[in-house]
Design an enzyme around this catalytic site. Sequence first.
Site, PDB file in Angstrom:
ATOM      1  CG  ASP A 175      33.917 -40.163  25.377  1.00  0.00           C
ATOM      2  OD1 ASP A 175      34.024 -40.930  24.406  1.00  0.00           O
ATOM      3  OD2 ASP A 175      33.668 -38.956  25.256  1.00  0.00           O
TER       4      ASP A 175
ATOM      5  NE  ARG B 202      22.871 -33.459  -6.193  1.00  0.00           N
ATOM      6  CZ  ARG B 202      23.149 -34.106  -5.081  1.00  0.00           C
ATOM      7  NH1 ARG B 202      23.522 -35.367  -5.117  1.00  0.00           N
ATOM      8  NH2 ARG B 202      23.046 -33.512  -3.917  1.00  0.00           N
TER       9      ARG B 202
ATOM     10  CE1 TYR C  98      29.559 -41.930  -8.945  1.00  0.00           C
ATOM     11  CE2 TYR C  98      27.989 -40.129  -8.678  1.00  0.00           C
ATOM     12  CZ  TYR C  98      28.851 -41.069  -8.121  1.00  0.00           C
ATOM     13  OH  TYR C  98      28.992 -41.145  -6.762  1.00  0.00           O
TER      14      TYR C  98
ATOM     15  CG  ASP D 198      31.191 -31.280  34.415  1.00  0.00           C
ATOM     16  OD1 ASP D 198      30.891 -32.003  33.437  1.00  0.00           O
ATOM     17  OD2 ASP D 198      32.374 -30.992  34.707  1.00  0.00           O
TER      18      ASP D 198
ATOM     19  CE1 TYR E 277      24.986 -36.569  -9.568  1.00  0.00           C
ATOM     20  CE2 TYR E 277      24.521 -38.849  -9.002  1.00  0.00           C
ATOM     21  CZ  TYR E 277      25.182 -37.664  -8.742  1.00  0.00           C
ATOM     22  OH  TYR E 277      26.021 -37.584  -7.665  1.00  0.00           O
TER      23      TYR E 277
ATOM     24  CB  CYS F 103      24.462 -29.599  10.516  1.00  0.00           C
ATOM     25  SG  CYS F 103      25.921 -30.271   9.728  1.00  0.00           S
TER      26      CYS F 103
HETATM   27  P1  ADP Z   1      31.318 -37.682  27.392  1.00  0.00           P
HETATM   28  O1  ADP Z   1      31.865 -37.470  26.023  1.00  0.00           O
HETATM   29  O2  ADP Z   1      31.148 -39.113  27.733  1.00  0.00           O
HETATM   30  O3  ADP Z   1      30.102 -36.880  27.668  1.00  0.00           O
HETATM   31  P2  ADP Z   1      33.235 -35.787  28.544  1.00  0.00           P
HETATM   32  O4  ADP Z   1      34.655 -36.132  28.763  1.00  0.00           O
HETATM   33  O5  ADP Z   1      32.898 -34.871  27.461  1.00  0.00           O
HETATM   34  O6  ADP Z   1      32.454 -37.186  28.429  1.00  0.00           O
HETATM   35  O7  ADP Z   1      32.633 -35.170  29.866  1.00  0.00           O
HETATM   36  C1  ADP Z   1      32.867 -35.715  31.122  1.00  0.00           C
HETATM   37  C2  ADP Z   1      32.601 -34.636  32.138  1.00  0.00           C
HETATM   38  O8  ADP Z   1      32.562 -35.232  33.430  1.00  0.00           O
HETATM   39  C3  ADP Z   1      33.664 -33.550  32.195  1.00  0.00           C
HETATM   40  O9  ADP Z   1      33.058 -32.299  31.986  1.00  0.00           O
HETATM   41  C4  ADP Z   1      34.243 -33.646  33.617  1.00  0.00           C
HETATM   42  O10 ADP Z   1      34.521 -32.375  34.176  1.00  0.00           O
HETATM   43  C5  ADP Z   1      33.122 -34.328  34.368  1.00  0.00           C
HETATM   44  N1  ADP Z   1      33.551 -35.098  35.549  1.00  0.00           N
HETATM   45  C6  ADP Z   1      34.467 -36.086  35.613  1.00  0.00           C
HETATM   46  N2  ADP Z   1      34.543 -36.597  36.854  1.00  0.00           N
HETATM   47  C7  ADP Z   1      33.648 -35.922  37.616  1.00  0.00           C
HETATM   48  C8  ADP Z   1      33.233 -35.979  38.995  1.00  0.00           C
HETATM   49  N3  ADP Z   1      33.762 -36.869  39.839  1.00  0.00           N
HETATM   50  N4  ADP Z   1      32.286 -35.119  39.425  1.00  0.00           N
HETATM   51  C9  ADP Z   1      31.730 -34.227  38.575  1.00  0.00           C
HETATM   52  N5  ADP Z   1      32.090 -34.138  37.267  1.00  0.00           N
HETATM   53  C10 ADP Z   1      33.017 -34.963  36.791  1.00  0.00           C
HETATM   54 FE1  SF4 Z   2      26.030 -32.560  10.532  1.00  0.00          FE
HETATM   55 FE2  SF4 Z   2      27.864 -34.063  11.720  1.00  0.00          FE
HETATM   56 FE3  SF4 Z   2      25.250 -34.709  11.873  1.00  0.00          FE
HETATM   57 FE4  SF4 Z   2      26.542 -35.000   9.592  1.00  0.00          FE
HETATM   58  S1  SF4 Z   2      26.964 -36.087  11.503  1.00  0.00           S
HETATM   59  S2  SF4 Z   2      24.547 -34.074   9.858  1.00  0.00           S
HETATM   60  S3  SF4 Z   2      27.915 -33.263   9.607  1.00  0.00           S
HETATM   61  S4  SF4 Z   2      26.242 -32.918  12.727  1.00  0.00           S
END
Ligand code: ADP
Ligand code: SF4
Length: 693
Positions: A653, A236, A188, A427, A183, A355
């Site tokens: 989230d 490599r 390195y 949603d 390598y 990916c």
């Molecule tokens: P995570 O990353 O945790 O999956 P996101 O923010 O990507 O969260 O997605 C949350 C989703 O929840 C959004 O698409 C939003 O429209 C939906 N959402 C939020 N509150 C409500 C609700 N009261 N009823 C239906 N959908 C909801």
């Molecule tokens: Fe691909 Fe992101 Fe998974 Fe790494 S973390 S393998 S860059 S999807």
Amino acid sequence: MHSRYRDRSILAMNTITESRYQPLFEPLRLGPVIAPNRFYQVPHCTGMGHALPRTLAAMRGMKAEGGWGVVCTEYCSLHPTSDDQPYPFAALWDEGDVANLAAMAQQVHAHGALAGVELWHGGSYVPNLASRLPSIGVRSMPSREEPVQSQRMDRADIRAFREWHRAAARRARHAGFDIVYVYPTHGYLMWEFLSRSLNGRTDEYGGSLENRARLFREVLEDTRALVGDRCAIAVRFSADGHGDEHLSREEAHDLIGMLDELTDLWDLVVSDYYGEEMATSRFVRQGSLEERVAQAKRLTRKPVVSVGRFTSPDAMVRQLRSGVLDLVGAARPSIADPFLPRKIREGRLDEIRECIGCNVCYASNYRGAALRCTQNPTMGEEWRRGWHPERVPPGKGGTVLIVGAGPAGLEAALVLGKRGYTVTLADAAAEAGGRVTLESRLPGLAEWARVRDYRMTQLRSLPQVSMYLGNRLAAAEVREFGADHVFIATGARWRRDGLGRWHTRPLGALQGAVLTPDDIMRGARPSGAVTIFDDDHYYMAPVIAVLLARAGARVTYVTPTGHASEWSHYTGEQHSTQSQLLELGVEIRVSTVVEGFDGAAVTLGCVYSGRQWPHPAGTLVLVTSREPDEELFRELAGEEPADAAANIQRIGDCRQPALIAHAVYSGHKAARELDRPEEMTAAGRDRSIVHGS
Ligand code: ADP
Ligand code: SF4
């Protein structure tokens, strides 16, 4: 000769459904061994290394089970003078390491694949923090990040190094490896010798190309003589040199010709590691190395493997057919989908978990933790939790309502559907994907939509999962629905008050146009000059700066840290990010915070002196922190969720605002563990246990 590999690959070929992909499943001789197919997992770091041997062995074994014909280790230190702590490297220092890596080789062999080991000496680059030995180099020079320098190697040190390399090659063979790397790349030890500007030696190891390559040649000869009868010798090497001041492209090409006879396989990379080879999808597209690899390939009679973040089987076959590659190399695509080869072989192309090129995997290693992946939540959990990327345990049955079809909700629906639950996913938005759908419209983030698209495609084949978009659910409706289990996955909102890492209380004085990333992603646009305050330190603020600057706005980017997008250092993107902002004319103010906004000017402050001054701005964009969107959860579960609400849980989230990787993982874990309390406590801990005194 490992004939068992050939037999298995022939069996495997019978199951190919698409003949155009057949070249990917042809065996290939590599010196004394035969790769069963053309899928080659190149060495990639894992955050596991010598510290987590069971975790490592199970993860690598999973790649082999998924059909990768060759599975390699990460950089594998050959001696304690090459100690990269705190970054978790693999090691072959002693018999204990042999036993641990033998476990990996066995798990790889169990599925008919070849195991490769990338023997590595970091030279001056490593600080040897743990071993406390002096680092060694072609001359005395500073390590990558510690305030220490290496010791210049004299002839005795060079002899010792060759002996260490031989000893490690011997251990590699004992551990059962089929491919052993030499390598001389990526900065390195042997690369230092190749470098014209670093190697100022006047002895037989300095000066002409032949002299600078002497150590590389000697190590190649040593390794071949010692293990070449049983193991393929791979090199490599950078297909385009390392810049004229180190090793010109012509010199690199000369070396390939000069040393071709001593190698069985060239694993080709390019000189720009962060900017290209390891770059994210924000900056580099699939297959970008092709031209330089093709040039180098013409100079060798030996097989060539290289990478390109290939996820498309058509792109892979094209590389083989056009003669650019003999083996399709992959690190990230094999992390996102350990079963990619099998899926191609079985014609299940729409099941490939592609990916997205985010480098969250790389960041795990950089933080000293086991690899995690945005797309593949089982990555790194193969041993600890016994998670399989393609299989989930059957559930008890029943109904589940999931509110929110972001990455967490989609992943949970997929896992629960596969486990046999009847799932309703609702949603409020007209489109699924949550934050992924919004963020993937930002500059450079288009590939992130794969997080949504992969799951949506899989869900279509699960009739027990129904999706209702454009449905905002209130607590009463959730109750009325009467599902056995409720998952709340409602996400998080960017804060509008500046609270974050720097300001631990909301900023009081904010007037005029204040926007958040949510506003911008939903189409709001600033008026006048814009100041973006980045207290998040990852991609969101710079990507918004790019969007607005391209639209013609005068943008000032403000951050309390010392660099733009400081955390993206760990994903390898910091340099490209700051360069991109500068190219677009974005004014970057580091070590600076926003203290207030009166609609015509922001008040900026120096984080060191506390000095404050006005800066003209018509709009302030705050990228500071996010607030969980947990009202629905609170209404249903109460302030102190107790047993009564045991069938209601938060994921993603809305529980913990974090990366998309965390949301996917959270949805996966909750769905896998539903009705399986034993799963929740079953996580193993990979460590050595002291016996006796
Ligand atoms: P995570 O990353 O945790 O999956 P996101 O923010 O990507 O969260 O997605 C949350 C989703 O929840 C959004 O698409 C939003 O429209 C939906 N959402 C939020 N509150 C409500 C609700 N009261 N009823 C239906 N959908 C909801
Ligand atoms: Fe691909 Fe992101 Fe998974 Fe790494 S973390 S393998 S860059 S999807």
